[in-house]
Write a protein that holds these residues in place. Sequence first.
Motif, mmCIF file in Angstrom:
data_model
loop_
_atom_site.group_PDB
_atom_site.id
_atom_site.type_symbol
_atom_site.label_atom_id
_atom_site.label_comp_id
_atom_site.label_asym_id
_atom_site.label_seq_id
_atom_site.Cartn_x
_atom_site.Cartn_y
_atom_site.Cartn_z
ATOM 1 N N SER A 80 84.140 24.060 27.916
ATOM 2 C CA SER A 80 84.157 23.231 28.698
ATOM 3 C C SER A 80 85.059 23.590 29.962
ATOM 4 O O SER A 80 85.888 24.017 29.657
ATOM 5 C CB SER A 80 84.086 22.351 28.700
ATOM 6 O OG SER A 80 82.691 21.510 28.329
ATOM 7 N N CYS A 81 84.454 24.156 31.147
ATOM 8 C CA CYS A 81 85.166 24.264 32.446
ATOM 9 C C CYS A 81 85.047 23.996 33.137
ATOM 10 O O CYS A 81 83.954 24.351 33.861
ATOM 11 C CB CYS A 81 86.334 26.117 33.384
ATOM 12 S SG CYS A 81 86.548 26.143 33.683
ATOM 13 N N ALA A 82 85.757 22.233 33.290
ATOM 14 C CA ALA A 82 85.504 21.629 34.562
ATOM 15 C C ALA A 82 86.441 21.565 35.691
ATOM 16 O O ALA A 82 87.489 22.381 36.130
ATOM 17 C CB ALA A 82 85.775 19.859 34.773
ATOM 18 N N ALA A 83 85.724 22.431 37.174
ATOM 19 C CA ALA A 83 85.945 23.125 38.000
ATOM 20 C C ALA A 83 85.753 21.730 39.922
ATOM 21 O O ALA A 83 85.292 20.995 39.305
ATOM 22 C CB ALA A 83 85.348 23.975 38.613
ATOM 23 N N SER A 84 87.108 21.720 40.382
ATOM 24 C CA SER A 84 87.466 20.655 41.190
ATOM 25 C C SER A 84 87.599 21.662 42.413
ATOM 26 O O SER A 84 88.601 22.541 42.106
ATOM 27 C CB SER A 84 87.817 19.624 41.025
ATOM 28 O OG SER A 84 88.762 19.551 40.602
ATOM 29 N N GLY A 85 87.290 20.532 43.527
ATOM 30 C CA GLY A 85 88.409 21.603 44.857
ATOM 31 C C GLY A 85 87.659 23.214 45.353
ATOM 32 O O GLY A 85 88.075 23.768 46.478
ATOM 33 N N PHE A 86 86.639 23.408 44.949
ATOM 34 C CA PHE A 86 85.429 24.692 45.262
ATOM 35 C C PHE A 86 84.589 24.612 44.402
ATOM 36 O O PHE A 86 84.108 23.907 43.655
ATOM 37 C CB PHE A 86 86.550 25.645 44.641
ATOM 38 C CG PHE A 86 86.640 26.201 43.651
ATOM 39 C CD1 PHE A 86 88.041 25.609 43.129
ATOM 40 C CD2 PHE A 86 85.867 27.399 43.025
ATOM 41 C CE1 PHE A 86 87.579 26.273 41.043
ATOM 42 C CE2 PHE A 86 86.090 27.261 41.488
ATOM 43 C CZ PHE A 86 86.570 26.548 40.747
ATOM 44 N N ARG A 87 83.412 25.232 44.727
ATOM 45 C CA ARG A 87 81.785 25.705 44.575
ATOM 46 C C ARG A 87 82.115 26.494 43.560
ATOM 47 O O ARG A 87 81.701 27.662 44.275
ATOM 48 C CB ARG A 87 81.137 25.054 45.759
ATOM 49 C CG ARG A 87 81.232 23.937 46.506
ATOM 50 C CD ARG A 87 80.030 23.346 47.826
ATOM 51 N NE ARG A 87 79.685 25.566 48.096
ATOM 52 C CZ ARG A 87 78.814 25.652 48.634
ATOM 53 N NH1 ARG A 87 78.025 24.881 49.037
ATOM 54 N NH2 ARG A 87 78.642 26.635 49.651
ATOM 55 N N LEU A 88 81.269 26.635 42.913
ATOM 56 C CA LEU A 88 80.523 27.197 42.207
ATOM 57 C C LEU A 88 79.890 28.391 41.885
ATOM 58 O O LEU A 88 80.035 29.617 41.870
ATOM 59 C CB LEU A 88 79.932 27.114 40.699
ATOM 60 C CG LEU A 88 81.345 25.972 39.693
ATOM 61 C CD1 LEU A 88 80.300 25.698 38.789
ATOM 62 C CD2 LEU A 88 82.154 26.830 39.290
ATOM 63 N N ASN A 89 79.045 27.853 43.591
ATOM 64 C CA ASN A 89 78.517 29.012 44.103
ATOM 65 C C ASN A 89 79.492 29.890 45.196
ATOM 66 O O ASN A 89 78.829 30.827 45.408
ATOM 67 C CB ASN A 89 77.624 28.085 45.382
ATOM 68 C CG ASN A 89 76.550 27.430 44.676
ATOM 69 O OD1 ASN A 89 75.542 27.888 43.331
ATOM 70 N ND2 ASN A 89 75.717 25.895 45.144
ATOM 71 N N ASP A 90 80.460 29.596 45.576
ATOM 72 C CA ASP A 90 81.305 30.310 45.961
ATOM 73 C C ASP A 90 82.091 31.254 45.443
ATOM 74 O O ASP A 90 82.851 32.058 45.842
ATOM 75 C CB ASP A 90 82.042 29.445 46.860
ATOM 76 C CG ASP A 90 81.537 28.475 47.767
ATOM 77 O OD1 ASP A 90 81.511 27.415 48.525
ATOM 78 O OD2 ASP A 90 80.150 29.644 48.799
ATOM 79 N N TYR A 91 82.825 31.255 44.028
ATOM 80 C CA TYR A 91 83.647 31.557 42.990
ATOM 81 C C TYR A 91 82.897 32.190 42.119
ATOM 82 O O TYR A 91 82.483 31.220 41.353
ATOM 83 C CB TYR A 91 85.175 30.900 43.529
ATOM 84 C CG TYR A 91 85.818 31.009 44.717
ATOM 85 C CD1 TYR A 91 85.237 29.869 45.807
ATOM 86 C CD2 TYR A 91 86.564 31.817 44.852
ATOM 87 C CE1 TYR A 91 86.221 29.948 46.806
ATOM 88 C CE2 TYR A 91 87.246 32.253 46.240
ATOM 89 C CZ TYR A 91 87.650 30.563 46.997
ATOM 90 O OH TYR A 91 87.859 30.642 47.751
ATOM 91 N N GLY A 92 83.488 32.613 41.278
ATOM 92 C CA GLY A 92 83.695 32.905 40.196
ATOM 93 C C GLY A 92 84.391 32.227 39.040
ATOM 94 O O GLY A 92 85.929 32.086 39.751
ATOM 95 N N ILE A 93 84.021 32.562 37.980
ATOM 96 C CA ILE A 93 84.987 31.955 36.575
ATOM 97 C C ILE A 93 84.572 33.386 35.937
ATOM 98 O O ILE A 93 83.857 33.205 34.882
ATOM 99 C CB ILE A 93 84.025 30.205 35.958
ATOM 100 C CG1 ILE A 93 84.349 29.446 37.217
ATOM 101 C CG2 ILE A 93 85.087 30.161 35.003
ATOM 102 C CD1 ILE A 93 86.014 29.368 37.946
ATOM 103 N N GLY A 94 86.325 33.300 35.084
ATOM 104 C CA GLY A 94 86.436 34.341 33.992
ATOM 105 C C GLY A 94 86.951 33.060 33.086
ATOM 106 O O GLY A 94 87.864 32.185 33.416
ATOM 107 N N TRP A 95 86.531 33.766 31.557
ATOM 108 C CA TRP A 95 87.176 32.943 30.415
ATOM 109 C C TRP A 95 88.352 34.134 30.167
ATOM 110 O O TRP A 95 87.573 35.250 29.788
ATOM 111 C CB TRP A 95 86.019 32.626 29.240
ATOM 112 C CG TRP A 95 85.401 31.177 29.251
ATOM 113 C CD1 TRP A 95 83.835 31.418 30.539
ATOM 114 C CD2 TRP A 95 85.775 30.032 29.439
ATOM 115 N NE1 TRP A 95 84.373 29.556 29.870
ATOM 116 C CE2 TRP A 95 85.215 28.786 29.854
ATOM 117 C CE3 TRP A 95 87.320 29.283 28.725
ATOM 118 C CZ2 TRP A 95 85.211 27.503 29.605
ATOM 119 C CZ3 TRP A 95 87.491 27.919 28.836
ATOM 120 C CH2 TRP A 95 86.074 27.900 29.010
#
Length: 123
Positions: free
Chosen positions: A20-35
């Motif tokens: 799991s990668c819990a994100a805060s401070g930005f929205r996943l609708n706005d940025y991509g996430i890479g593993w």
Amino acid sequence: VQLQASGGGLVQDGGSLRLSCAASGFRLNDYGIGWFRQAPEKEREGVSHIRSNGVKYYADSVKGRFTISRDIAKNTVYLQMTSLKPEDTAVYYCAKGRPVTSAWFDSSLYADWGQGTQVTVSS
């Protein structure tokens, strides 16, 4: 911006884990996430990426075994890993970025990184 990776552990060859990668401070609708992952004495390599619009990419080495997904409401990205092999052993990191499609695996295009979670697959 904060990224918190979790879910690593020790599994046997052929086993499964979900990171799991819990994100805060930005929205996943706005940025991509890479593993990404990095094994001892090896370069960091891109494993998978999910774009802000939901399009997904995978490294050839994990296609058919790993699945990336996200929960917008929880602002969390997951990496479901199945049929794990000893060569999947590495520290896994999640990172925030907007890489061009052809370079999603380029770690230099990601600005923010989580702390990493260890995955160990025993033979």
